[in-house]
Scaffold this motif. Structure first.
Motif, PDB file in Angstrom:
ATOM      1  N   LYS A  48       0.761  -1.160  -0.176  1.00  0.00           N
ATOM      2  CA  LYS A  48       0.381  -0.132  -0.116  1.00  0.00           C
ATOM      3  C   LYS A  48       0.999   1.215  -0.270  1.00  0.00           C
ATOM      4  CE  LYS A  48      -4.071  -0.708   1.938  1.00  0.00           C
ATOM      5  NZ  LYS A  48      -4.973  -1.450   3.352  1.00  0.00           N
ATOM      6  N   GLU A  49       1.937   0.830   0.741  1.00  0.00           N
ATOM      7  CA  GLU A  49       2.591   2.515   1.159  1.00  0.00           C
ATOM      8  C   GLU A  49       3.628   2.281  -0.124  1.00  0.00           C
ATOM      9  OE1 GLU A  49       5.217   2.243   4.302  1.00  0.00           O
ATOM     10  OE2 GLU A  49       6.669   3.886   3.788  1.00  0.00           O
ATOM     11  N   PHE A  50       3.738   1.555  -1.077  1.00  0.00           N
ATOM     12  CA  PHE A  50       4.913   2.104  -2.266  1.00  0.00           C
ATOM     13  C   PHE A  50       4.152   1.817  -2.890  1.00  0.00           C
ATOM     14  CE2 PHE A  50       6.608   0.280  -6.022  1.00  0.00           C
ATOM     15  CZ  PHE A  50       7.730   0.082  -6.210  1.00  0.00           C
ATOM     16  N   VAL A  53       0.763   6.435  -4.278  1.00  0.00           N
ATOM     17  CA  VAL A  53       0.465   6.868  -5.514  1.00  0.00           C
ATOM     18  C   VAL A  53      -0.607   6.815  -6.801  1.00  0.00           C
ATOM     19  CG1 VAL A  53       2.231   5.879  -7.008  1.00  0.00           C
ATOM     20  CG2 VAL A  53       1.511   8.318  -7.248  1.00  0.00           C
ATOM     21  N   HIS A  54      -0.946   5.461  -6.464  1.00  0.00           N
ATOM     22  CA  HIS A  54      -2.065   5.020  -6.940  1.00  0.00           C
ATOM     23  C   HIS A  54      -3.011   4.521  -6.090  1.00  0.00           C
ATOM     24  CE1 HIS A  54       0.160   4.279 -10.502  1.00  0.00           C
ATOM     25  NE2 HIS A  54       1.110   4.148 -10.135  1.00  0.00           N
ATOM     26  N   LYS A  55      -3.436   5.156  -4.852  1.00  0.00           N
ATOM     27  CA  LYS A  55      -4.628   4.989  -4.171  1.00  0.00           C
ATOM     28  C   LYS A  55      -5.769   5.544  -4.461  1.00  0.00           C
ATOM     29  CE  LYS A  55      -3.710   8.144  -0.065  1.00  0.00           C
ATOM     30  NZ  LYS A  55      -2.817   8.940  -0.173  1.00  0.00           N
ATOM     31  N   GLU A  56      -5.989   6.488  -5.282  1.00  0.00           N
ATOM     32  CA  GLU A  56      -7.041   6.900  -5.757  1.00  0.00           C
ATOM     33  C   GLU A  56      -7.751   5.827  -7.310  1.00  0.00           C
ATOM     34  OE1 GLU A  56      -9.250   8.773  -3.536  1.00  0.00           O
ATOM     35  OE2 GLU A  56      -7.157   9.354  -2.616  1.00  0.00           O
ATOM     36  N   TYR A  60      -6.256   0.030  -8.004  1.00  0.00           N
ATOM     37  CA  TYR A  60      -5.365  -0.101  -6.223  1.00  0.00           C
ATOM     38  C   TYR A  60      -5.327  -0.826  -5.544  1.00  0.00           C
ATOM     39  CZ  TYR A  60      -3.136   1.771  -1.700  1.00  0.00           C
ATOM     40  OH  TYR A  60      -2.315   1.917  -1.028  1.00  0.00           O
ATOM     41  N   GLY A  61      -6.269  -1.335  -4.797  1.00  0.00           N
ATOM     42  CA  GLY A  61      -7.040  -2.745  -4.318  1.00  0.00           C
ATOM     43  C   GLY A  61      -6.680  -4.108  -5.150  1.00  0.00           C
ATOM     44  N   ASP A  62      -7.126  -4.349  -6.037  1.00  0.00           N
ATOM     45  CA  ASP A  62      -6.188  -5.947  -6.746  1.00  0.00           C
ATOM     46  C   ASP A  62      -5.044  -4.932  -6.545  1.00  0.00           C
ATOM     47  OD1 ASP A  62      -8.910  -6.297  -7.439  1.00  0.00           O
ATOM     48  OD2 ASP A  62      -8.649  -5.772  -9.627  1.00  0.00           O
ATOM     49  N   LEU A  63      -4.221  -3.711  -7.368  1.00  0.00           N
ATOM     50  CA  LEU A  63      -2.213  -4.214  -6.940  1.00  0.00           C
ATOM     51  C   LEU A  63      -2.235  -4.683  -5.957  1.00  0.00           C
ATOM     52  CD1 LEU A  63       0.151  -3.219  -8.920  1.00  0.00           C
ATOM     53  CD2 LEU A  63      -0.967  -1.001  -8.790  1.00  0.00           C
ATOM     54  N   VAL A  64      -3.053  -3.998  -4.227  1.00  0.00           N
ATOM     55  CA  VAL A  64      -2.345  -4.764  -3.603  1.00  0.00           C
ATOM     56  C   VAL A  64      -2.450  -5.701  -3.240  1.00  0.00           C
ATOM     57  CG1 VAL A  64      -2.407  -4.195  -1.202  1.00  0.00           C
ATOM     58  CG2 VAL A  64      -2.221  -2.126  -2.380  1.00  0.00           C
ATOM     59  N   ASN A  65      -3.001  -6.837  -3.113  1.00  0.00           N
ATOM     60  CA  ASN A  65      -3.689  -7.995  -3.614  1.00  0.00           C
ATOM     61  C   ASN A  65      -2.742  -8.101  -4.364  1.00  0.00           C
ATOM     62  OD1 ASN A  65      -5.656  -7.940  -1.933  1.00  0.00           O
ATOM     63  ND2 ASN A  65      -6.983  -8.126  -3.636  1.00  0.00           N
ATOM     64  N   TYR A  66      -2.339  -8.191  -5.479  1.00  0.00           N
ATOM     65  CA  TYR A  66      -1.762  -9.102  -6.571  1.00  0.00           C
ATOM     66  C   TYR A  66       0.049  -8.678  -6.259  1.00  0.00           C
ATOM     67  CZ  TYR A  66       1.284  -8.947 -10.342  1.00  0.00           C
ATOM     68  OH  TYR A  66       2.769  -8.882 -11.364  1.00  0.00           O
ATOM     69  N   MET A  67       0.344  -7.671  -5.546  1.00  0.00           N
ATOM     70  CA  MET A  67       1.942  -7.701  -5.037  1.00  0.00           C
ATOM     71  C   MET A  67       2.220  -8.265  -3.947  1.00  0.00           C
ATOM     72  SD  MET A  67       3.454  -5.585  -8.097  1.00  0.00           S
ATOM     73  CE  MET A  67       4.888  -5.100  -6.643  1.00  0.00           C
ATOM     74  N   THR A  68       0.718  -8.475  -3.191  1.00  0.00           N
ATOM     75  CA  THR A  68       0.856  -9.401  -1.798  1.00  0.00           C
ATOM     76  C   THR A  68       0.865 -10.799  -2.294  1.00  0.00           C
ATOM     77  OG1 THR A  68      -0.792  -9.112  -1.139  1.00  0.00           O
ATOM     78  CG2 THR A  68       1.172  -7.416  -0.658  1.00  0.00           C
ATOM     79  N   SER A  69       0.972 -11.317  -3.145  1.00  0.00           N
ATOM     80  CA  SER A  69       0.439 -12.735  -3.968  1.00  0.00           C
ATOM     81  C   SER A  69       1.267 -14.314  -3.530  1.00  0.00           C
ATOM     82  CB  SER A  69      -0.577 -13.301  -5.070  1.00  0.00           C
ATOM     83  OG  SER A  69       0.312 -12.510  -5.924  1.00  0.00           O
ATOM     84  N   GLY A  70       2.331 -13.356  -3.550  1.00  0.00           N
ATOM     85  CA  GLY A  70       4.109 -14.140  -3.790  1.00  0.00           C
ATOM     86  C   GLY A  70       4.791 -13.176  -3.174  1.00  0.00           C
ATOM     87  N   PRO A  71       6.189 -14.521  -3.978  1.00  0.00           N
ATOM     88  CA  PRO A  71       7.868 -13.233  -3.377  1.00  0.00           C
ATOM     89  C   PRO A  71       7.541 -12.228  -4.881  1.00  0.00           C
ATOM     90  CG  PRO A  71       7.964 -15.777  -3.705  1.00  0.00           C
ATOM     91  CD  PRO A  71       6.415 -15.696  -3.577  1.00  0.00           C
TER      92      PRO A  71
END
Ligand code: CMP
Length: 141
Positions: A48-50, A53-56, A60-71
């Motif tokens: 979320k912090e990284f 800039v895209h939070k609006e 954004y929500g899908d991006l955060v889920n995706y980026m935390t989905s694996g290493p």
């Protein structure tokens, strides 16, 4: 052109498809030096912090889920005009629009699972490197 540093993420889709070696070789083959690299699993807070800039943005929500989905593999890169050079070899955000031979054209699945991230300016590169390599003597200065 000046020697610059930039920041790279090999994203969960590419790590999951065992593309780390191919992508790092592509980066080195383009003349960018890997100063530091490591595999990490982003926490929800970090993602979320990284991408704050895209939070609006609607993705954004899908991006955060995706980026935390694996290493992911985070790297600090150095070379002549490194920020622009890495963006050039990554190709367009949307792989459907990426030029032939670019990392995203070769390896990305879609506009979200687009294989790699690279800093879009020298200022953001400094901030993104500090975010992941703050305590690294080689990178953070
Ligand atoms: P990146 O260059 O890391 O910056 C923001 C990320 O959001 C982008 O790559 C994609 O992974 C993701 N994304 C998802 N949908 C979009 C979109 N419509 N436009 C831009 N980025 C998107």
């Amino acid at each position: 052109m000046a020697i610059e540093r930039t920041f790279s993420i090999i994203k969960p889709d590419a790590v999951g498809r065992d593309l780390v070696g191919k992508i790092l070789a592509h980066i080195e083959g383009a003349g960018l030096k890997i100063l530091a690299t490591r595999m990490v699993r982003l926490s929800e807070g970090q993602a979320k912090e990284f991408y704050a800039v895209h939070k609006e943005r609607p993705f954004y929500g899908d991006l955060v889920n995706y980026m935390t989905s694996g290493p992911v593999v985070v790297s600090c890169l150095e070379g002549e005009g490194a920020v622009a050079k890495y963006r050039e070899i990554m190709g367009a955000t949307n792989p459907a629009e990426a030029a032939e031979g670019t990392i995203r054209k070769l390896y990305a699945e879609n506009i979200e699972a687009n294989a790699v991230h690279g800093s879009d300016s020298l200022e953001n590169a400094k901030n993104e490197i500090a975010f992941f390599f703050e305590d690294n003597d080689i990178c953070a200065r």
